[in-house]
Design an enzyme around this catalytic site. Structure first.
Site: not given
Length: 156
Positions: A13-14, A21, A26, A77, A80, A101, A103, A110, A115
């Site tokens: 998501p996103n 964003r 990011y 990735n 969320a 994975e 990120h 964070r 998170r």
């Protein structure tokens, strides 16, 4: 891609808004930039790329089911989905290939404590966190190295 050996790069998501964003977290590179970098890593390897993004958990699960058997590897990735995507976690557990994975930010630095706890780590081979979008290409390169080692040992 049917019949071709592939690496699946799956984004949650996103991430469709990557580059727009929160660029202070990011960065300003887009998913198209990430896909280009991954393709560059695969150049000349004979391995294909399936690169996808979704905001829908059911779609991510369907893609993992497609990649479940026979893929060279998966780079995910989960975004969320990392924190409450138990159906995604269950789908990852069914995969027979290496899974990395990724990120973009260092999730352990964070501000929000939640998170830093990805449930996906229970089912992945490795995790890259905090390397920006460069983590994707590094993950693809690592999967190619694993595949090359496996191919050599099977040939012996």
């Amino acid at each position: 891609m049917l019949g071709q050996r592939v690496i699946h790069v799956l984004n949650g998501p996103n991430l469709d808004l990557l580059g727009v964003r929160e660029p202070h977290i990011y960065g300003d590179r887009t998913l198209a930039d990430v896909e280009t970098a991954c393709l560059r890593e695969l150049d000349g390897s004979g391995v294909g790329l399936i690169f996808r993004q979704t905001n829908a958990e059911h779609e991510m699960i369907a893609w993992l089911h497609q990649a479940r058997v026979g893929a060279v590897g998966i780079v995910i990735n989960p975004a969320a989905f990392s924190y409450a995507g138990y159906p995604v976690l269950d789908a990852l557990k069914m995969c027979d290939c290496p899974i990395i994975e990724v990120h973009i930010s260092n999730i352990h630095q964070r501000e929000e404590e939640w998170r830093s706890r990805s449930i996906m780590t229970r089912s992945v081979t490795a995790m890259l966190s905090g390397m920006g979008v460069d983590g994707y290409a590094l993950a693809v390169r690592h999967l190619l190295q694993i595949d090359c080692r496996n191919s050599r040992s099977q040939a012996a």
